[in-house]
Design an enzyme around this catalytic site. Structure first.
Site, short mmCIF file in Angstrom:
data_model
loop_
_atom_site.label_atom_id
_atom_site.label_comp_id
_atom_site.label_asym_id
_atom_site.label_seq_id
_atom_site.Cartn_x
_atom_site.Cartn_y
_atom_site.Cartn_z
N HIS A 23 29.02 21.38 26.07
CA HIS A 23 29.89 20.80 25.19
C HIS A 23 31.37 20.41 25.82
CE1 HIS A 23 27.33 22.27 21.97
NE2 HIS A 23 27.59 21.21 21.46
N GLY A 24 31.99 21.43 26.74
CA GLY A 24 32.99 20.85 27.47
C GLY A 24 33.38 21.96 28.39
#
Lengths: 369, 514
Positions: free
Chosen positions: B365-366
Site C-alpha cells: 500500500h505504501g
C-alpha cells in the site's frame, strides 16, 4: 354493504402483504433496455427541469434574494391598504443594524441587508425588485465605504460574487462593472449543464443546512426575522469574543481603509443604482451605517476627507440626500466595530425612524410612524 | 472548451505540473482535455463517451481493431497525466510480453524459471525505484547517521518523489502473468495488442482491481456484441460507485481529514467519530472506484474481478479479508502465502506465513511505517482469530453463543471496531497515527468536528442500512420485482443525489497513490 371479516383479510393480504410476482427481468433484455433508457431520459429531464426552474425562480438560484423577497412580499401583503413601504437595501451591517419590525405606526419597513453586498449586487437586487413589482415609498441605500474602492483588481465585491447566483441576462451587466465575465459565465454554465452539481449548495442549504459549512448554506434570507433583521445573539458575544471580533475586523479592513480611493466601476455602479431608483420614481436616500470610533479611526484624515468629498459630489450629482449615521452609536453597541448588537440596532432604528423615515413619510405621504 | 468537473476533484500530484511543462505540445494539449484520471469528472466522462461510441461503431468482426482502439485510448488516458511514464508502462508491458513468449518457447524448466525471474526482477525493480527508493534510502540514512557514519547523500523529500499512479496494481498483474506462464497455467499471449490491453485497459489501470491474465485475456478473444443487460449492469455499477465516492466518501473526508492531519487539536469524542468517518470513507472511496471501474468495463463488454463484498459485515477478520480488496487478497494468497508454504506446515509455520503475507500487503500500500504496521496489525489479528477459532471449536457451548444472533451481531461489531482502529495506522505519517491513538485512549478536550455530527450519523446509518438490506437478501428480492421505469428513475435519482451531495471540494481517490 356487507363485507365479511374474512374477505377484508383476504383483500388486505392481497393488497398489502402479498408482493407482486417477480418479473424475472434479469433474463429480459428489453427490461434492461427500458430501465437504462428511462434512466437517461429522466436524468436529462431532471437536469433540464432544474436548469429552467433556476432561471425563473430565485428561490433556487439565489435563495438569499429569493427568501428576502418572499418576506418583503409577505410584509407588503399584510399591511393595511395605503401603508407606505420603506426598504433598506444594504450589507450585513444593515442586516444586523436595522430592526424594521420595531418601527411602530402605519408603515411597513423591511431590512434587505445582504451579507457581502456592495453597489453591484445592490443594483442587481434593485432591478429584480423592480421587475417583481416592488415600489417602496422610500429606499434607503447603504453605502459601505470599502465597497466603493477603486482597486486595480476590479470592484471589491468581485471575489464574493459567484456566477451561479445570477440569471443569464444579469451577467452582461456584471461584466460592464468590471467583474470577470469568463469566470462568472463558467460558473453560470455549470448551473445549466449540471445544475444538480452547480446549484447543490443552494438546494442542500434549504433541506439540510447543517450538512454544509456555514458559508455555503445560502440561508441568510431564512435566518432573519419576518422583516429581514438579523438579530445578533448578544449572549454569544462575551468580552473575549468582542476582542476577537475587533481583531478580525482590523485584519479585514485596516489596509482597505488606510488606502481607500473611492470611485471606479464600483462607484459607477452605486451612481447607476441611485439613478435607476430615481428614474423609477422611487425616493432614494444614501445611508452611511454606524461605525465604532476605533473603526472610523482606521481611515487617516486625508482618506476620510477624500471619501467624504467623493460622497458629497455623488449626492449632488444624482440629487439624493445623504444620511451619515457613522457616529450615531457608542462603541458599546457593536459586536465587532461595525455590526450592531441588538441594543445598538434598537437605538439606530429609533433614531433613523425619527430623523429620516418619519420626516420623509410625513412630507411625501402624510403618514407619521 | 472549458471542462468543469462533475465533482471538483483535485489532483494529488504536485510534481505533475513541472513535468508537464517540458512535455511535447501534444501531451500538454491532451492534459488540458483530461486533467485528472478520475472517473467521476466531466472530462473523463467525455473521454469515455468518445471511446465508447468509437468502440461500438466498429463492426464486430473487426475485433482486433476494437482492441487497438482500447489500447490507444488507455495509453492516452495515462499519457494525459504523464507521457513519460505512459511510455515506461508501455515499454515494460512489451518486455513482459516478450518474456512470456520466450517462456512459451523454452522447454527447460530452469531457463523458464530464469526468464520468469528476470520479468519479476524488472517489474519489482521499477516498483522499488519509484515507490520504495525514498523510504529505504531515508531509513538507511537515519540508521547510518545514528551509528555515526555519514551516508554520503542527502535525505529525500517523500513529497517530491514522483510515483506513477497505479504502479503497484499493474506490477502485480505483470508478475502474476509471468508466474502463471512459467507454471504453464496459461499459455503466453501471442497477440501483442491483446496483451497490451490486459495491462493497460484504462478502467483497471490506475487502481485495480488486479486482474488475472487467465480471466482477462480469454475475454479479449471473444468478439463483443452489444448487450443491454450488460449495459444495465455497467450503468448501475458506475452510478453506485459515483454515489459512494461523491456523496459518502468525499463527505466523510470533510469529517475525518482535518482530525487525522491534526489529532491533538480535537477532543476524544471527536477523534472516535473521525475514526468512524475514516473507516466509511476508505471503504466507499475504494469500493466506489472499483464499482466505477467494473461498470466502465461492462459498458465496453469486459468483466473485471469483483473487489468488494460488503466487508464491514464480516464476522471476523479472516472473513473481512475474503470480502475486502478481494483481488489483492487473493493475489497475496496465490502468489505469496501459498508459495511460502501456506497452512501446510505447523501452526507456527502458518502464522509466520500469515504475518509475512500481511506485512507485504501493508508494504504494497505504501512505503511508510504506518502501512507496514497496519499489515502487522492485520497479521496479528488473523493469527489471534485462528487461535480463537481453534479454542472455540473444542467448546461447543461457547461456539453456540457466538453463533447466535446476538453473538453474530457482537462479532460483526467487534470486527468492525478492530478494523476501524487499524485504519488509523493506514497513513504515511506514523507520528500522526500515534497521536491519534493517544487522543483516542485518554480523555482530552478539544475542537469539535468541522460540520454538524448529525450529517455524519445520517450517512453512517445509511451505509449500515444498505449493508443490512443486501446481506439479508431483501435487496435481491426487491430488485427482482422492480419495474423498468422505477429502476430507471432510481438511476436518475442516484446520479442527481450524488451530484447534490458532492461536498465543497472533492478529494482524490485514496488508492490512486498506491
Amino acid at each position: 354493504m356487507n363485507v365479511s371479516l374474512a374477505t377484508l383479510r383476504t383483500l388486505g393480504r392481497v393488497a398489502i402483504f402479498r408482493s407482486p410476482p417477480a418479473l424475472n427481468h434479469l433474463s429480459t433484455r428489453s427490461h434492461a433496455k427500458t430501465a437504462v433508457l428511462a434512466g437517461i431520459t429522466i436524468a436529462i429531464l431532471a437536469h433540464l427541469g432544474l436548469s429552467a426552474a433556476a432561471e425563473v425562480s430565485f428561490m433556487i438560484r439565489d435563495p438569499l434574494y429569493g427568501d428576502l423577497e418572499a418576506k418583503l412580499t409577505a410584509v407588503e401583503c399584510d399591511r393595511p391598504k395605503g401603508t407606505p413601504v420603506v426598504v433598506l437595501l444594504g450589507t450585513s451591517r444593515a442586516g444586523t443594524g436595522f430592526d424594521a419590525q420595531r418601527i411602530s405606526g402605519p408603515v411597513a419597513a423591511f431590512n434587505f441587508g445582504v451579507p457581502g453586498g456592495g453597489p453591484i449586487i445592490h443594483q442587481i437586487y434593485l432591478r429584480r425588485l423592480l421587475a417583481a413589482g416592488h415600489r417602496p415609498n422610500l429606499l434607503l441605500l447603504e453605502l459601505l465605504p470599502t465597497s466603493v474602492g477603486d482597486l486595480k483588481t476590479g470592484p471589491p465585491e468581485a471575489p464574493l460574487l459567484n456566477g451561479a447566483r445570477f440569471v443569464h441576462s444579469e451577467i452582461a451587466l456584471l461584466a460592464e462593472y468590471g467583474l470577470p465575465e469568463n469566470r462568472l459565465r463558467e460558473q453560470w454554465r455549470e448551473t445549466v449543464n449540471t445544475p444538480w452539481l452547480g446549484l447543490r449548495y443552494q438546494l442542500l442549504g434549504r433541506v439540510a443546512p447543517t450538512a454544509l459549512p456555514w458559508h455555503r448554506r445560502h440561508d441568510e434570507g431564512r435566518t432573519s426575522d419576518a422583516h429581514g433583521w438579523h438579530r445578533l445573539m448578544e449572549e454569544a458575544f462575551n468580552p473575549e469574543m468582542l476582542i476577537d471580533g475587533a481583531a478580525r475586523t482590523r485584519r479585514e479592513y485596516a489596509d482597505n481603509l488606510a488606502n481607500l480611493r473611492p470611485g471606479g466601476s464600483a462607484g459607477l455602479a452605486l451612481r447607476d443604482t441611485l439613478v435607476l431608483a430615481r428614474d423609477h420614481g422611487i425616493p432614494v436616500r444614501l445611508l452611511l451605517m454606524p461605525e465604532a470610533s476605533w473603526f472610523r479611526e482606521m481611515s487617516p484624515p486625508e482618506v476620510a476627507a477624500r471619501f467624504n468629498g467623493w460622497v458629497r459630489d455623488l449626492v449632488q450629482e444624482v440629487g439624493c440626500p445623504l444620511t451619515d449615521a457613522r457616529q450615531w452609536i457608542p462603541d458599546s453597541g457593536f459586536a465587532d466595530g461595525h455590526h450592531l448588537l441588538p441594543g445598538g440596532a434598537a437605538a439606530f432604528t429609533d433614531r433613523l425612524t425619527n430623523e429620516v423615515i418619519a420626516p420623509h413619510l410625513a412630507t411625501t405621504t402624510g403618514v407619521k410612524p | 472548451m472549458p471542462l468543469t468537473l462533475l465533482a471538483d476533484a483535485q489532483s494529488p500530484i504536485t510534481a505533475e505540473a513541472t513535468a508537464l511543462q517540458s512535455a511535447p505540445q501534444y501531451f500538454q494539449w491532451l492534459h488540458s482535455w483530461l486533467p485528472a484520471p478520475f472517473f467521476h469528472t466531466q472530462a473523463f466522462l467525455l473521454f469515455f463517451a468518445a471511446v465508447f461510441c468509437l468502440y461500438w461503431m466498429i463492426p464486430r468482426r473487426w475485433q482486433m481493431t476494437r482492441i487497438c482502439v482500447l489500447v490507444v485510448a488507455s495509453f492516452h488516458f495515462y499519457a494525459a497525466w504523464s507521457y513519460e511514464l505512459a511510455f515506461l508502462v508501455l515499454g515494460t508491458t512489451f518486455a513482459d510480453y516478450l518474456f512470456g513468449r520466450t517462456m512459451n518457447l523454452i522447454e527447460g524448466k530452469r531457463w523458464r524459471f530464469a526468464v520468469m525471474l528476470t520479468s519479476i526482477t524488472m517489474n519489482l525493480g521499477i516498483l522499488c525505484y519509484f515507490k520504495y527508493r525514498g523510504f529505504f534510502l531515508n531509513e538507511l540514512f537515519d540508521g547510518l547517521t545514528r551509528l555515526g557514519y555519514h551516508p554520503g547523500y542527502q535525505k529525500l523529500d517523500p513529497l517530491s518523489l514522483f510515483i506513477p499512479f497505479g504502479i503497484s496494481f499493474y506490477t502485480f498483474e505483470a508478475i502474476s502473468y509471468a508466474v502463471d506462464v512459467y507454471k504453464r497455467k496459461i499459455p503466453a499471449e501471442k497477440s501483442l495488442p491483446r496483451f497490451l490491453l490486459f495491462i493497460l485497459f484504462f478502467p483497471h489501470l490506475v487502481a485495480g482491481p488486479i486482474v488475472r491474465a487467465g480471466d482477462f485475456l480469454r475475454q479479449t478473444h471473444r468478439p463483443k456484441r452489444w448487450n443491454w443487460l450488460r449495459a444495465q449492469v455497467g450503468v448501475q455499477l458506475f452510478l453506485m460507485g459515483a454515489f459512494k465516492k461523491m456523496a459518502i466518501a468525499d463527505r466523510m473526508a470533510q469529517f475525518c481529514d482535518p482530525v487525522i492531519s491534526n489529532p491533538e487539536a480535537y477532543g476524544t469524542g471527536t477523534c472516535w467519530l473521525a475514526v468512524l468517518a475514516y473507516a466509511i470513507r476508505i471503504y466507499c472511496d475504494f469500493s466506489g472506484y472499483s464499482d466505477m471501474a467494473l461498470g466502465l468495463a461492462h459498458l465496453l463488454g469486459y468483466k473485471l474481478t469483483n473487489n468488494f463484498a460488503m466487508p464491514y459485515s464480516s464476522m471476523n477478520v479472516t472473513e473481512f479479508w475474503r470480502r475486502w480488496h478481494i483481488s489483492l487478497s487473493s493475489w497475496l494468497r496465490d502468489y505469496v502465502f501459498i508459495p511460502l508454504g501456506g497452512s501446510r506446515g505447523s501452526r507456527l509455520f502458518t502464522y509466520r506465513n500469515l504475518m509475512l503475507t500481511m506485512i507485504l500487503g501493508g508494504l504494497w500500500h505504501g512505503a511508510a511505517w504506518g502501512y507496514i504496521l497496519w499489515g502487522v496489525a492485520h497479521g496479528l489479528m488473523l493469527v489471534i482469530h485462528k487461535q480463537f477459532k481453534d479454542f472455540c471449536e473444542v467448546r461447543p457451548r461457547l461456539d453456540a453463543v457466538f453463533s447466535s444472533k446476538v453473538g453474530t451481531l457482537w462479532r460483526v461489531s467487534f470486527t468492525f471496531f478492530c478494523v476501524s482502529l487499524c485504519w488509523v495506522l493506514f497513513q504515511p505519517d506514523l507520528s500522526k497515527a500515534l497521536q491519534m491513538y493517544g487522543q483516542l485512549f485518554s480523555v482530552h478536550k478539544g475542537l469539535a468536528l468541522p460540520l454538524a455530527n448529525k450529517s455524519l450519523w445520517v450517512l453512517a446509518i445509511f451505509v449500515l442500512f444498505c449493508h443490512v438490506l443486501v446481506r439479508s437478501g431483501a435487496w435481491a428480492k426487491i430488485y427482482a420485482r422492480l419495474p423498468a421505469p422505477v429502476l430507471g428513475t432510481g438511476y436518475a435519482v442516484c446520479l442527481c443525489t450524488a451530484m447534490l451531495l458532492a461536498p465543497d471540494a472533492g478529494t482524490t481517490f485514496i488508492y490512486f497513490t498506491f
